[in-house]
Enzyme design. Structure first.
Site, PDB file in Angstrom:
ATOM      1  N   ASP A  22       2.181   2.057   2.650  1.00  0.00           N
ATOM      2  CA  ASP A  22       1.259   1.855   1.526  1.00  0.00           C
ATOM      3  C   ASP A  22       0.507   0.547   1.709  1.00  0.00           C
ATOM      4  O   ASP A  22       1.109  -0.519   1.746  1.00  0.00           O
ATOM      5  CB  ASP A  22       2.102   1.829   0.237  1.00  0.00           C
ATOM      6  CG  ASP A  22       1.273   1.497  -0.990  1.00  0.00           C
ATOM      7  OD1 ASP A  22       0.034   1.677  -0.931  1.00  0.00           O
ATOM      8  OD2 ASP A  22       1.862   1.075  -2.003  1.00  0.00           O
ATOM      9  N   ASP A  26       0.135   0.662  -4.517  1.00  0.00           N
ATOM     10  CA  ASP A  26       0.285   1.572  -5.659  1.00  0.00           C
ATOM     11  C   ASP A  26       1.540   2.440  -5.531  1.00  0.00           C
ATOM     12  O   ASP A  26       1.764   3.352  -6.334  1.00  0.00           O
ATOM     13  CB  ASP A  26      -0.970   2.458  -5.827  1.00  0.00           C
ATOM     14  CG  ASP A  26      -1.188   3.394  -4.646  1.00  0.00           C
ATOM     15  OD1 ASP A  26      -0.419   3.310  -3.653  1.00  0.00           O
ATOM     16  OD2 ASP A  26      -2.123   4.217  -4.706  1.00  0.00           O
ATOM     17  N   ASP A  30      -0.872   5.590   2.310  1.00  0.00           N
ATOM     18  CA  ASP A  30      -2.302   5.904   2.379  1.00  0.00           C
ATOM     19  C   ASP A  30      -2.822   5.769   3.814  1.00  0.00           C
ATOM     20  O   ASP A  30      -2.087   5.365   4.722  1.00  0.00           O
ATOM     21  CB  ASP A  30      -3.094   5.011   1.412  1.00  0.00           C
ATOM     22  CG  ASP A  30      -2.703   3.551   1.541  1.00  0.00           C
ATOM     23  OD1 ASP A  30      -2.601   3.089   2.695  1.00  0.00           O
ATOM     24  OD2 ASP A  30      -2.474   2.878   0.513  1.00  0.00           O
ATOM     25  N   ASP A  99      -3.522  19.074   9.131  1.00  0.00           N
ATOM     26  CA  ASP A  99      -2.740  20.168   8.563  1.00  0.00           C
ATOM     27  C   ASP A  99      -3.668  20.948   7.632  1.00  0.00           C
ATOM     28  O   ASP A  99      -4.334  20.356   6.779  1.00  0.00           O
ATOM     29  CB  ASP A  99      -1.589  19.546   7.773  1.00  0.00           C
ATOM     30  CG  ASP A  99      -0.443  20.497   7.526  1.00  0.00           C
ATOM     31  OD1 ASP A  99      -0.690  21.703   7.430  1.00  0.00           O
ATOM     32  OD2 ASP A  99       0.693  20.011   7.417  1.00  0.00           O
ATOM     33  N   ASP A 199      -0.816  25.903   8.239  1.00  0.00           N
ATOM     34  CA  ASP A 199       0.248  26.119   7.261  1.00  0.00           C
ATOM     35  C   ASP A 199       0.484  27.622   7.034  1.00  0.00           C
ATOM     36  O   ASP A 199      -0.471  28.383   6.835  1.00  0.00           O
ATOM     37  CB  ASP A 199      -0.195  25.461   5.941  1.00  0.00           C
ATOM     38  CG  ASP A 199       0.913  25.380   4.916  1.00  0.00           C
ATOM     39  OD1 ASP A 199       1.901  24.681   5.177  1.00  0.00           O
ATOM     40  OD2 ASP A 199       0.779  26.023   3.848  1.00  0.00           O
ATOM     41  N   GLU A 253       2.376  27.440  11.748  1.00  0.00           N
ATOM     42  CA  GLU A 253       3.663  27.482  11.045  1.00  0.00           C
ATOM     43  C   GLU A 253       3.894  28.945  10.713  1.00  0.00           C
ATOM     44  O   GLU A 253       3.153  29.539   9.935  1.00  0.00           O
ATOM     45  CB  GLU A 253       3.631  26.637   9.774  1.00  0.00           C
ATOM     46  CG  GLU A 253       5.021  26.496   9.185  1.00  0.00           C
ATOM     47  CD  GLU A 253       5.050  26.213   7.690  1.00  0.00           C
ATOM     48  OE1 GLU A 253       6.078  25.740   7.197  1.00  0.00           O
ATOM     49  OE2 GLU A 253       4.046  26.485   6.994  1.00  0.00           O
ATOM     50  N   ASP A 324       9.896  19.477   5.158  1.00  0.00           N
ATOM     51  CA  ASP A 324      10.507  20.528   4.339  1.00  0.00           C
ATOM     52  C   ASP A 324      12.014  20.644   4.564  1.00  0.00           C
ATOM     53  O   ASP A 324      12.659  21.482   3.932  1.00  0.00           O
ATOM     54  CB  ASP A 324       9.896  21.902   4.692  1.00  0.00           C
ATOM     55  CG  ASP A 324       8.439  22.020   4.299  1.00  0.00           C
ATOM     56  OD1 ASP A 324       8.023  21.336   3.346  1.00  0.00           O
ATOM     57  OD2 ASP A 324       7.718  22.798   4.947  1.00  0.00           O
TER      58      ASP A 324
HETATM   59  C1  NOJ Z   1       4.622  24.978   4.209  1.00  0.00           C
HETATM   60  C2  NOJ Z   1       4.585  23.498   4.040  1.00  0.00           C
HETATM   61  O1  NOJ Z   1       5.239  22.919   5.141  1.00  0.00           O
HETATM   62  C3  NOJ Z   1       5.255  23.186   2.722  1.00  0.00           C
HETATM   63  O2  NOJ Z   1       5.474  21.814   2.545  1.00  0.00           O
HETATM   64  C4  NOJ Z   1       4.413  23.756   1.620  1.00  0.00           C
HETATM   65  O3  NOJ Z   1       5.087  23.600   0.387  1.00  0.00           O
HETATM   66  C5  NOJ Z   1       4.130  25.239   1.839  1.00  0.00           C
HETATM   67  N1  NOJ Z   1       3.804  25.563   3.179  1.00  0.00           N
HETATM   68  C6  NOJ Z   1       2.986  25.682   0.968  1.00  0.00           C
HETATM   69  O4  NOJ Z   1       1.774  25.178   1.466  1.00  0.00           O
END
Ligand code: NOJ
Length: 578
Positions: A22, A26, A30, A99, A199, A253, A324
């Protein structure tokens, strides 16, 4: 990078900007904060940065809910800050991969606002279904739990959302959606990015008629929307309109993908690589999202072998953690042997066929924090699921499932990067948006940079070893002693038989002698008639192998040629070839 397969040789570093650094106090990371740390990335030796979404967004899902694909989220900075980051990375020969979530948008995206109002041009941009407000169109479940449908009063219809209800799914059957997505991707390429992490790319195609899913499946409906009927057509269309033009890195992904489908995405559809998910399930129990299964090394060996061989001439992204997933040391290693198990797991990751991905903090051996109350969590998927479990009466209170939630929550990976032992880990001068891991005085960049024995120093060496031995990237995978429950060993063999490497990993906290593993088979291998792969261990004993890397320093108790592995010890040997 030049050449079709050049991305295969890369090492990718994933940045979750919110938690990285950061610059304006805040409490939220960033873009300028990342710019301050690019020298750290260069010293680590990574080739590519994957930046999780920084687009304008209401931040329901920390940026995966995109409101405007062509601007930057306020808390992260401005387009000028983004340009500064791009340039700072490029000056250091680090590529930038953005991404991109195009399975869904935010419900505040202009397309959805217009679609919801019934604006003619946008009517079919999302998956709308007519019906009564009390009966969803089918039984599909959201990946965040609960129904995948929400009834919208404005349009008087249901809309599909495979994630949060504020993240409606785009309707890829509509040609204008595909036009718009291609256009915005090309817009980013024109701004000098080097590729995309796509994604949940294999969820784009939903079957006509939206049939009910099998209620016994772990996610009802997944059988219909994972690798749906037109998915390969959509990906190829993106290739033709976006990726084919440039040397663009694309990593898909691909939720719950099979090796055969993974191969298709790469070999037939033109993605550079996809992420498998199967290894992320070895510790998942069968009853609900929080269930934890005891996993055994045999499970990891079986999944690894499948993904090392059955993908054929396709290619995968190798990972053991991301934003995740829980931290890998807490999950597949041993916090009591944090440094040893973090470096052993890193050795596994960097010596398999595929492109290694390092998630921020993994290179320090960061572990899961401990969250005591539900109020400490920030991840909507965690909070929604717990709230729902209380509402449905599955549990009376959070405390009942605290340990399981602590094990699985995505927030495990999202605590701030640990830069130093300064207050708030050196991540911010303000109040961090999520709590920090209490172990930061011990686990941090400053401290680990100063020690040759740290996880961080080992990652640097590992990156160098991989770069110096292309067999570690491209070579064939061949397991050794596959039935041994404690040691994971394999060879990597170059096609022209010019180079071969042996990797031995002790997955336990005990000592394991390589020459004694796997009983009978090992004994027979020590004769001239032993199998080729088992004979590899014999080569170690005869000392005609060169030790390339080891996660323990030599000590006085080491005998010459000793192949007794200490707890979580990892070794990489280069074997002599004929
Ligand atoms: C996969 C992403 O890695 C995850 O973080 C996200 O919540 C879902 N796709 C929805 O975009």
């Amino acid at each position: 990078m030049d050449g079709d397969c050049a991305w295969r040789e890369a090492v990718v570093y994933q940045i979750y900007p919110r938690s990285f650094n950061d610059s304006d106090s805040d409490g939220i990371g960033d873009l300028r904060g990342i710019v301050e740390r690019v020298d750290y990335l260069a010293a680590l030796g990574v080739d590519v940065v994957w930046l999780t979404p920084v687009y304008d967004s209401p931040q329901v899902d920390n940026g995966y809910d995109i409101r405007d694909y062509r601007s930057i989220h306020d808390a992260y900075g401005t387009m000028a800050d983004w340009t500064a980051l791009r340039d700072a990375l490029h000056e250091r020969d680090i590529h930038l991969v953005m991404d991109l979530a195009v399975n869904h948008t935010s419900d505040e995206h202009e397309w959805f606002c217009r679609s919801r109002r019934g604006d003619e041009a946008y009517r079919d941009y999302y998956v709308w279904e007519p019906g009564e407000p009390d009966e969803p169109p089918n039984n599909w479940e959201s990946l965040f739990g609960g129904s995948a449908w929400t009834y919208d009063e404005t349009r008087a219809a249901w809309y599909l959302h495979l994630f949060d209800e504020r993240m409606p799914d785009l309707n890829w059957r509509t040609p204008a959606v595909r036009d718009d997505v291609s256009e915005l991707m090309n817009w980013w390429l024109e701004r000098g990015i080097d590729g995309f992490r796509l994604d949940v790319i294999n969820l784009l195609s939903k079957p006509a008629g939206l049939p009910d899913g099998d209620p016994a499946a772990s996610i009802t409906g997944a059988g219909h929307f994972v690798d749906g009927p037109r998915i390969h057509e959509y990906v190829r269309e993106l290739r033709d309109r976006v990726f084919a033009a440039d040397d663009v890195m694309t990593v898909g992904e691909t939720f719950d993908v099979t090796p055969a489908e993974a191969r298709r995405y790469v070999v037939e559809d033109g993605l550079d690589m996809v992420f498998p998910f199967e290894h992320m399930d070895i510790d998942a129990g069968g009853s609900g999202p929080w269930d934890i299964a005891d996993w055994e090394l045999a499970d990891l060996k079986a999944v690894t072998e499948r993904w090392q061989t059955a993908v054929g001439d396709g290619w995968i992204g190798l990972y053991l953690s991301n934003h995740d997933q829980p931290r890998l040391v807490s999950r597949f290693g041993d916090e009591a042997y944090r440094t040893e198990s973090a470096t052993m797991l890193a050795t596994y990751l960097f010596t398999l066929r595929g492109t290694p991905f390092v998630y921020q903090g993994q290179e320090l051996g960061m572990t899961n924090p401990r969250f005591e109350s539900i109020d400490e969590y920030r991840d909507p998927a965690t909070v929604l699921r717990v709230e729902r479990a209380v509402q449905t009466g599955d549990i009376d209170a959070f405390a009942e499932i605290r340990d399981a939630v602590n094990y699985w929550s995505r927030d495990n990976a999202r605590t701030p990067m640990q830069w130093s032992d300064a207050e708030h880990t050196g991540f911010t001068d303000g109040t961090p948006w999520i709590k920090v891991n209490a172990n930061y005085p011990e686990v941090n960049v400053e401290r680990e940079s100063a020690s040759e024995d740290s996880v961080l120093s080992y990652y640097r060496r590992l990156i160098d070893v991989r770069a110096a031995h292309p067999v570690l990237v491209h070579g064939r995978y061949e397991p050794i002693a596959p039935d041994d429950p404690n040691v994971f060993a394999y060879r990597r063999l170059a096609d022209d038989a010019d180079e071969q490497v042996l990797v031995a990993l002790n997955f336990t906290d005990g000592r394991r002698d390589l020459l004694e593993i796997d009983g009978e088979r090992q004994r027979s291998s020590r004769t001239e008639t032993g199998g080729a792969s088992m004979a590899a261990f014999g080569a170690l004993e005869r000392e005609d192998a060169e030790l390339l890397l080891r996660n323990y320093g030599p000590t006085a108790s080491d005998e010459p040629g000793s192949v007794a592995l200490r707890p979580y010890e990892a070794r990489i040997y280069r074997l002599a070839t004929e």
